[in-house]
Design an enzyme around this catalytic site. Sequence first.
Site, short mmCIF file in Angstrom:
data_model
loop_
_atom_site.label_atom_id
_atom_site.label_comp_id
_atom_site.label_asym_id
_atom_site.label_seq_id
_atom_site.Cartn_x
_atom_site.Cartn_y
_atom_site.Cartn_z
N LYS A 128 0.84 -1.21 0.00
CA LYS A 128 0.00 0.00 0.00
C LYS A 128 0.87 1.25 0.00
O LYS A 128 0.64 2.18 -0.77
CB LYS A 128 -0.90 0.01 1.25
CG LYS A 128 -1.57 1.35 1.49
CD LYS A 128 -2.44 1.34 2.72
CE LYS A 128 -1.78 1.76 4.00
NZ LYS A 128 -1.50 3.20 4.13
N ASN A 129 1.89 1.26 0.86
CA ASN A 129 2.67 2.49 1.04
C ASN A 129 3.61 2.79 -0.13
O ASN A 129 4.22 3.86 -0.18
CB ASN A 129 3.47 2.43 2.35
CG ASN A 129 2.56 2.63 3.56
OD1 ASN A 129 1.35 2.86 3.40
ND2 ASN A 129 3.12 2.53 4.75
N ARG A 136 0.99 14.63 13.69
CA ARG A 136 1.40 14.47 12.29
C ARG A 136 1.41 15.79 11.50
O ARG A 136 0.61 15.99 10.59
CB ARG A 136 0.51 13.43 11.60
CG ARG A 136 0.56 12.11 12.28
CD ARG A 136 -0.19 11.03 11.54
NE ARG A 136 0.60 10.40 10.50
CZ ARG A 136 0.21 9.31 9.85
NH1 ARG A 136 -0.93 8.74 10.12
NH2 ARG A 136 0.98 8.78 8.93
N ARG A 191 -8.66 -0.35 4.69
CA ARG A 191 -7.77 0.67 4.13
C ARG A 191 -6.43 0.05 3.72
O ARG A 191 -5.79 0.53 2.79
CB ARG A 191 -7.50 1.77 5.17
CG ARG A 191 -8.68 2.66 5.44
CD ARG A 191 -8.26 3.84 6.29
NE ARG A 191 -6.97 4.33 5.85
CZ ARG A 191 -6.02 4.81 6.65
NH1 ARG A 191 -6.22 4.88 7.94
NH2 ARG A 191 -4.88 5.23 6.16
N CYS A 213 -4.88 8.56 9.81
CA CYS A 213 -5.03 7.85 11.09
C CYS A 213 -4.85 8.81 12.26
O CYS A 213 -4.00 9.70 12.21
CB CYS A 213 -3.98 6.77 11.22
SG CYS A 213 -4.28 5.31 10.24
N ASP A 218 4.80 0.52 12.04
CA ASP A 218 3.59 -0.10 11.49
C ASP A 218 3.44 -1.56 11.91
O ASP A 218 2.43 -2.19 11.58
CB ASP A 218 3.59 -0.01 9.96
CG ASP A 218 3.25 1.40 9.47
OD1 ASP A 218 2.83 2.23 10.29
OD2 ASP A 218 3.42 1.66 8.26
C1 UD1 Z 1 4.40 6.91 6.54
C2 UD1 Z 1 3.56 5.65 6.35
C3 UD1 Z 1 3.05 5.14 7.68
C4 UD1 Z 1 4.21 4.93 8.64
C5 UD1 Z 1 5.08 6.17 8.72
C6 UD1 Z 1 6.36 5.95 9.52
C7 UD1 Z 1 2.56 5.81 4.16
C8 UD1 Z 1 1.32 6.02 3.34
N1 UD1 Z 1 2.43 5.97 5.48
O1 UD1 Z 1 3.56 7.89 7.12
O2 UD1 Z 1 2.37 3.91 7.44
O3 UD1 Z 1 3.71 4.64 9.91
O4 UD1 Z 1 5.48 6.60 7.41
O5 UD1 Z 1 7.07 4.87 9.02
O6 UD1 Z 1 3.61 5.50 3.63
N2 UD1 Z 1 6.67 14.62 10.90
C9 UD1 Z 1 6.89 15.94 11.20
N3 UD1 Z 1 6.76 16.87 10.20
C10 UD1 Z 1 6.42 16.51 8.93
C11 UD1 Z 1 6.21 15.16 8.62
C12 UD1 Z 1 6.34 14.22 9.63
O7 UD1 Z 1 7.20 16.27 12.34
O8 UD1 Z 1 6.33 17.41 8.08
C13 UD1 Z 1 6.79 13.61 11.96
C14 UD1 Z 1 5.52 12.82 12.18
O9 UD1 Z 1 4.63 13.50 13.04
C15 UD1 Z 1 6.05 11.55 12.80
C16 UD1 Z 1 7.38 11.36 12.08
O10 UD1 Z 1 7.73 12.64 11.54
O11 UD1 Z 1 6.29 11.73 14.16
C17 UD1 Z 1 7.37 10.33 10.96
O12 UD1 Z 1 6.30 10.61 10.09
P1 UD1 Z 1 6.36 10.28 8.53
O13 UD1 Z 1 7.54 9.40 8.27
O14 UD1 Z 1 6.25 11.53 7.77
O15 UD1 Z 1 5.04 9.42 8.35
P2 UD1 Z 1 4.03 9.42 7.14
O16 UD1 Z 1 4.75 9.70 5.88
O17 UD1 Z 1 2.85 10.22 7.49
#
Ligand code: UD1
Length: 430
Positions: free
Chosen positions: A22-23, A131, A408, A126, A316
């Site tokens: 999915k990711n 986030r 999902r 989620c 995850d």
């Molecule tokens: C993706 C995955 C999700 C997985 C996560 C971490 C997909 C669709 N989703 O989510 O399944 O759990 O990676 O492996 O691929 N953060 C910030 N600022 C930002 C962006 C992120 O502070 O601009 C923080 C987030 O709050 C979190 C951390 O960075 O604490 C990691 O988040 P991130 O790797 O961005 O997760 P996603 O891409 O949302």
Amino acid sequence: MDRIKIIGGSRLSGQIPISGAKNAALPLLIASLLTDDRLTLKNVPNLADVNLLMRILRNHGVDLAVDGKRPGPKQHIGETFHLTARDIVDTTAPYELVSRMRASFWVLGPILARMHQTRVSLPGGCAIGTRPVDLHLEGLKALGADIEIENGYVVAKAPGGLVGNKVVFPKVSVGATHNVLLAAALAKGETVIENAAREPEIGDVAECLVKMGVEIEGIGSSTLRIQGRDRLEGAVHTVLPDRIETGTFAMAVAATGGDVTLTGTRADLLQNALDTLAKTGAEITTTPSSIKVTRNGADILPVSVETQPFPGFPTDLQAQFMALMTRATGTSVIRETIFENRFMHVQELVRLGAEISMHGDTATISGVGALHGAQVMATDLRASVSLVIAGLMADGETTINRVYHLDRGFEQLEQKLTACGAKIERVTGD
Ligand code: UD1
């Protein structure tokens, strides 16, 4: 609303075909926005998140044709999507759609790169912590974007087009890496992303971009060097196997006992989780395209883990591993370092008889002799599947409510488990 009913206690044995990730599928579908040519993606999983993203992409003007039939759970081949974004007819990604899935926010970089302007609603997704999207926005600003937040929308402009630059992420983010990588593909000149996420799904997207004509060095490492192009070509790419689905089933087998071969997947995508499972007493045997998990009568040994970006133990799989640890022969400690609020499964596992105490980002799990079936509530995608694992281990009947979260991210979950002897069924309705 659909529920899932499980009668626990059956061992799992047989084969489970693993779906496309999915990711990886989500950002690969988004990559179709970068070219007016056709992008063909094979092994796309049939999931609610994929369908929702397609609604968003259609709204921007992406044309989709699907082929590929599913012969049944034993021979999974996924679907083949042919995507063509000849014209981007709408550069706005509206709140009604983006608020339902965080990954849809990743259209920001590609639309901005191709159309030099876009309006994308701030995301939802989620409920696992705040986030934020600051890293996405800072990364795109480094490529020359002018960004304002107006009425809940990110309004981004780059009248002369994006220009390659150095982007140093202060924190590892999968989403921000995808967003900047996709944008850099159509930026002028070279972009260097430092402290890039190394998740295999980033590598999969990068490999696809290479097929579309982008030069990328450092794929799989934390420094990506991207030479942007004026125009990208079409390509044919196969979505890599889902490492989270793989790990989830591996943990289910370790939990119930039995002997299952996971096919169409690769151990290197989740080595850390497999090593952790082996420490709990499961036997893991791998081939280049399959993983066999066996646990025959051995105790479940307690093992402590801390979630980390790839190649560490994935966040995850944290909830699923916790479900397994509820039946360990001693105490384990699980620390969640990626998301601050990813413990909503704890109170539901406790309803099934688990003993878990929480302190900040750390859960301490004292293994119990048995779990007992009960009514529980799915709260997010990975948490819901941890309840499935717990239900498979529990005595008697467990009912999981709000299973739309599962749809999902898990394709044919009940069918795949049933084929291995699990007593699990979906009850549709009210
Ligand atoms: C993706 C995955 C999700 C997985 C996560 C971490 C997909 C669709 N989703 O989510 O399944 O759990 O990676 O492996 O691929 N953060 C910030 N600022 C930002 C962006 C992120 O502070 O601009 C923080 C987030 O709050 C979190 C951390 O960075 O604490 C990691 O988040 P991130 O790797 O961005 O997760 P996603 O891409 O949302």
